[in-house]
Design a protein around this motif. Structure first.
Motif, PDB file in Angstrom:
ATOM      1  N   GLN A 108      35.568  28.308  -1.641  1.00 17.86           N
ATOM      2  CA  GLN A 108      36.936  28.425  -1.133  1.00 17.86           C
ATOM      3  C   GLN A 108      36.637  28.731   0.327  1.00 17.86           C
ATOM      4  OE1 GLN A 108      38.130  31.873  -3.307  1.00 17.86           O
ATOM      5  NE2 GLN A 108      38.379  30.830  -5.238  1.00 17.86           N
ATOM      6  N   HIS A 109      35.633  29.443   0.878  1.00 20.08           N
ATOM      7  CA  HIS A 109      35.423  29.609   2.137  1.00 20.08           C
ATOM      8  C   HIS A 109      35.047  28.283   2.819  1.00 20.08           C
ATOM      9  CE1 HIS A 109      35.944  33.915   2.806  1.00 20.08           C
ATOM     10  NE2 HIS A 109      35.549  34.134   1.497  1.00 20.08           N
ATOM     11  N   ALA A 110      34.376  27.506   2.289  1.00 18.01           N
ATOM     12  CA  ALA A 110      34.229  26.360   2.855  1.00 18.01           C
ATOM     13  C   ALA A 110      35.478  25.347   3.149  1.00 18.01           C
ATOM     14  CB  ALA A 110      33.192  25.496   2.167  1.00 18.01           C
ATOM     15  N   VAL A 111      36.354  25.479   2.196  1.00 18.40           N
ATOM     16  CA  VAL A 111      37.645  24.830   2.367  1.00 18.40           C
ATOM     17  C   VAL A 111      38.225  25.294   3.390  1.00 18.40           C
ATOM     18  CG1 VAL A 111      39.786  24.201   1.388  1.00 18.40           C
ATOM     19  CG2 VAL A 111      37.678  24.025   0.037  1.00 18.40           C
ATOM     20  N   ARG A 112      38.142  26.776   3.546  1.00 19.13           N
ATOM     21  CA  ARG A 112      38.990  27.505   4.462  1.00 19.13           C
ATOM     22  C   ARG A 112      38.489  27.237   5.940  1.00 19.13           C
ATOM     23  NH1 ARG A 112      38.980  33.862   3.272  1.00 19.13           N
ATOM     24  NH2 ARG A 112      39.775  32.773   1.421  1.00 19.13           N
ATOM     25  N   GLY A 113      37.119  26.955   5.872  1.00 22.09           N
ATOM     26  CA  GLY A 113      36.371  26.783   7.310  1.00 22.09           C
ATOM     27  C   GLY A 113      36.669  25.548   7.831  1.00 22.09           C
ATOM     28  N   LEU A 114      36.858  24.417   7.071  1.00 21.81           N
ATOM     29  CA  LEU A 114      37.303  23.213   7.236  1.00 21.81           C
ATOM     30  C   LEU A 114      38.457  23.047   8.047  1.00 21.81           C
ATOM     31  CD1 LEU A 114      35.439  20.674   4.770  1.00 21.81           C
ATOM     32  CD2 LEU A 114      34.936  21.161   7.106  1.00 21.81           C
ATOM     33  N   LEU A 115      39.370  23.959   7.471  1.00 20.47           N
ATOM     34  CA  LEU A 115      41.001  24.086   7.918  1.00 20.47           C
ATOM     35  C   LEU A 115      41.151  24.945   9.133  1.00 20.47           C
ATOM     36  CD1 LEU A 115      42.651  24.049   4.392  1.00 20.47           C
ATOM     37  CD2 LEU A 115      42.432  22.153   5.829  1.00 20.47           C
ATOM     38  N   SER A 116      40.218  25.854   9.454  1.00 18.06           N
ATOM     39  CA  SER A 116      40.211  26.567  10.772  1.00 18.06           C
ATOM     40  C   SER A 116      39.609  25.962  11.785  1.00 18.06           C
ATOM     41  CB  SER A 116      39.314  27.943  10.277  1.00 18.06           C
ATOM     42  OG  SER A 116      39.218  28.527  11.328  1.00 18.06           O
ATOM     43  N   GLU A 117      40.534  26.190  12.774  1.00 20.78           N
ATOM     44  CA  GLU A 117      39.929  25.574  14.295  1.00 20.78           C
ATOM     45  C   GLU A 117      38.653  26.391  14.903  1.00 20.78           C
ATOM     46  OE1 GLU A 117      43.039  24.927  17.000  1.00 20.78           O
ATOM     47  OE2 GLU A 117      44.091  23.479  15.884  1.00 20.78           O
ATOM     48  N   GLU A 118      38.521  27.461  14.530  1.00 23.29           N
ATOM     49  CA  GLU A 118      37.556  28.213  14.840  1.00 23.29           C
ATOM     50  C   GLU A 118      36.154  28.134  14.240  1.00 23.29           C
ATOM     51  OE1 GLU A 118      38.608  32.484  14.635  1.00 23.29           O
ATOM     52  OE2 GLU A 118      40.209  32.412  16.269  1.00 23.29           O
ATOM     53  N   ASP A 119      36.334  27.912  12.973  1.00 22.84           N
ATOM     54  CA  ASP A 119      35.296  27.699  11.925  1.00 22.84           C
ATOM     55  C   ASP A 119      34.750  26.280  12.143  1.00 22.84           C
ATOM     56  OD1 ASP A 119      35.025  30.249  11.613  1.00 22.84           O
ATOM     57  OD2 ASP A 119      36.053  30.344   9.743  1.00 22.84           O
ATOM     58  N   ARG A 120      35.716  25.298  12.143  1.00 26.62           N
ATOM     59  CA  ARG A 120      35.159  23.977  12.020  1.00 26.62           C
ATOM     60  C   ARG A 120      34.436  23.421  13.172  1.00 26.62           C
ATOM     61  NH1 ARG A 120      39.958  21.058  13.340  1.00 26.62           N
ATOM     62  NH2 ARG A 120      40.976  22.050  11.652  1.00 26.62           N
ATOM     63  N   GLY A 121      33.422  22.772  12.641  1.00 24.91           N
ATOM     64  CA  GLY A 121      32.213  22.404  13.540  1.00 24.91           C
ATOM     65  C   GLY A 121      31.123  23.358  14.023  1.00 24.91           C
ATOM     66  N   THR A 122      31.265  24.465  13.311  1.00 30.16           N
ATOM     67  CA  THR A 122      30.215  25.630  13.772  1.00 30.16           C
ATOM     68  C   THR A 122      28.925  25.331  12.713  1.00 30.16           C
ATOM     69  OG1 THR A 122      30.895  27.125  11.829  1.00 30.16           O
ATOM     70  CG2 THR A 122      31.905  27.366  14.211  1.00 30.16           C
ATOM     71  N   ALA A 123      27.859  25.887  13.089  1.00 27.38           N
ATOM     72  CA  ALA A 123      26.548  25.782  12.602  1.00 27.38           C
ATOM     73  C   ALA A 123      26.494  26.509  11.192  1.00 27.38           C
ATOM     74  CB  ALA A 123      25.391  26.357  13.605  1.00 27.38           C
ATOM     75  N   GLU A 124      27.143  27.562  11.297  1.00 27.39           N
ATOM     76  CA  GLU A 124      27.379  28.277   9.993  1.00 27.39           C
ATOM     77  C   GLU A 124      28.219  27.568   9.081  1.00 27.39           C
ATOM     78  OE1 GLU A 124      26.633  30.612  13.388  1.00 27.39           O
ATOM     79  OE2 GLU A 124      28.346  29.364  13.021  1.00 27.39           O
ATOM     80  N   LEU A 125      29.095  26.900   9.337  1.00 33.13           N
ATOM     81  CA  LEU A 125      29.918  26.110   8.170  1.00 33.13           C
ATOM     82  C   LEU A 125      28.992  24.850   7.990  1.00 33.13           C
ATOM     83  CD1 LEU A 125      32.327  25.795   6.526  1.00 33.13           C
ATOM     84  CD2 LEU A 125      33.512  24.483   8.353  1.00 33.13           C
ATOM     85  N   ALA A 126      28.450  24.155   8.795  1.00 37.02           N
ATOM     86  CA  ALA A 126      27.420  22.886   8.486  1.00 37.02           C
ATOM     87  C   ALA A 126      26.477  23.458   7.670  1.00 37.02           C
ATOM     88  CB  ALA A 126      26.875  22.460   9.796  1.00 37.02           C
TER      89      ALA A 126
END
Length: 440
Positions: A266-284
């Protein structure tokens, strides 16, 4: 050579420790250590049975180094105490083959009250305590099933260690991290350390949480993974991102149950939809760690080709930048570091140096980046690494600049990350006045 690769959930600790032994001797400023026969005799004089064949196998990783050998290298080469034994313990926590560190291969060592009591008394009173001092105390504490101290003494000891771990860097942070991880292994000290970690992580002023949350992966209790999952919803960006990174590592090492995997998805989906989290090392890192079926579900609603390519690249390579960019970048950085490090030999490119430079700059896992930085900090390449990375951070464009800044900060603190050069004491703590007991 460590052949585990960036997509592996672990590393070959024995090979990395062997590399530290070889480079510490071969790049030592005293040319007398070049003579292998003379060096072997010096090791034997430290009480370690050795011959030229075993010396070669120890330094190539074919034979795992015993603790007495690591201590002998420290003594003969004049490194800081625990400068090799500390990284050996730390790296073996992430060993893919799950082999024990040198000091645990013969079982748990016997308690030594005569060593522990003076250390506790002195560390309580010392105004300056280094990573070496903390690890010396933790090693002695971990020999005991129970150690009885007054609650205020435990609170003061563990809170100070947690605070200093966050505020340090390089090898000194590595030794403090290992001290905390060692204390988490012992039931009688685990509760005290977790309490100190909890106080720090829930403090509203906390802005650095990565090393502390990474310790939860060292706790042999499913509750630790559940705690890390709860921090995913923390409103503080630094804590939230650190939690994403740690949960990713827990998923990769199968320490999260089915419910936890659902939360991570769920947090991965949320991260890809968030401009702040998308592209971060943590989400990767989280996307790279998810099981294939869950990753496919996460990526299914993503329409942007750039985001899809970024996610797939991170998952397939374990790296934060495209492989062709990484090859050029690492060849340049590792080459400059090797040239800048004094050596009496014309040598081939150091493949382990290139591996560690790759990991410290562009590995998706924050803890793997820290481990690479800590290993480099324990090696003779550390001063040149700091200078080259600081220059790279000062002169490069994004995203290389961001990667170089983080790597320089891990090795030498914020001054290097800003490209302003180094202040006194940033490369490693000077030895404190605390006199420790023999460590072997």
């Amino acid at each position: 050579m460590d052949t585990t690769g960036p997509t592996s959930s672990g590393l070959d600790a024995g090979v990395r420790v062997a590399w530290l032994l070889a480079t510490t001797r071969n790049l030592h400023p005293d040319e007398d250590h070049d003579d292998r026969s003379a060096f072997k005799q010096a090791v034997v004089a430290q009480g370690v049975p050795a011959d030229l064949s075993r010396l070669s196998r120890w330094e190539s990783g074919q034979l795992h180094a015993p603790e007495r050998l690591l201590a002998a290298y420290e003594a003969v080469l004049g490194t800081r105490p625990l400068g090799l034994r500390g990284p050996d313990r730390l790296l073996h926590r992430y060993d893919l083959a799950q082999r024990p560190p040198a000091d645990r291969r013969s079982g748990r060592p016997e308690p030594r009250p005569e060593a522990l009591v003076p250390l506790l008394e002195q560390i309580t009173d010392a105004p300056r305590v280094t990573g070496v001092d903390w690890l010396a105390v933790a090693r002695e504490l971990s020999r005991f099933d129970f150690v009885f101290l007054r609650p205020e003494e435990w609170t003061g000891l563990t809170s100070r260690l947690v605070a200093e771990t966050v505020g340090s860097h390089g090898l000194d942070q590595a030794l403090r991290f290992e001290a905390l991880a060692s204390l988490l292994e012992v039931p009688s000290t685990r509760r005290q350390v977790l309490h100190a970690l909890g106080l720090r992580l829930t403090d509203a002023s906390t802005s650095t949480a990565g090393p502390l949350l990474a310790l939860l992966a060292q706790v042999p209790d499913p509750a630790a993974a559940r705690l890390a999952l709860r921090f995913l919803d923390d409103p503080r960006p630094a804590v939230h991102r650190a939690a994403v990174d740690v949960v990713a590592d827990l998923v990769a090492t199968e320490q999260v149950d089915a419910v936890g995997l659902g939360v991570a998805e769920q947090h991965a989906v949320r991260g890809l939809l968030s401009e702040e989290d998308r592209g971060t090392a943590e989400l990767a890192n989280l996307l790279a760690a998810l099981p294939s079926s869950r990753f496919s579900r996460v990526l299914e609603p993503v329409r942007g080709q750039h985001v899809r390519t970024w996610a797939l690249t991170a998952r397939e390579t374990g790296l934060l930048l495209p492989e062709e960019v990484v090859r050029v970048l690492v060849r340049r950085v590792a080459g400059e570091v090797q040239v800048a490090t004094p050596s009496r030999y014309v040598t081939e490119p150091d493949q382990m140096l290139a591996t560690l430079v790759t990991e410290v700059l562009v590995h998706v896992s924050g803890q793997r980046r820290r481990l690479a930085a800590w290993t480099l900090a324990a090696s003779p390449y550390a001063p040149a690494c700091i200078e080259v990375l600081a220059a790279l951070a000062d002169t490069s464009a994004e995203p290389v600049r961001e990667r170089a800044r983080e790597a320089a900060r891990l090795l030498a603190g914020p001054e290097a990350a800003c490209g302003r050069g180094l202040v006194d004491g940033t490369r490693c703590d000077r030895q404190s006045d605390l006199v420790t007991t023999p460590l072997v």
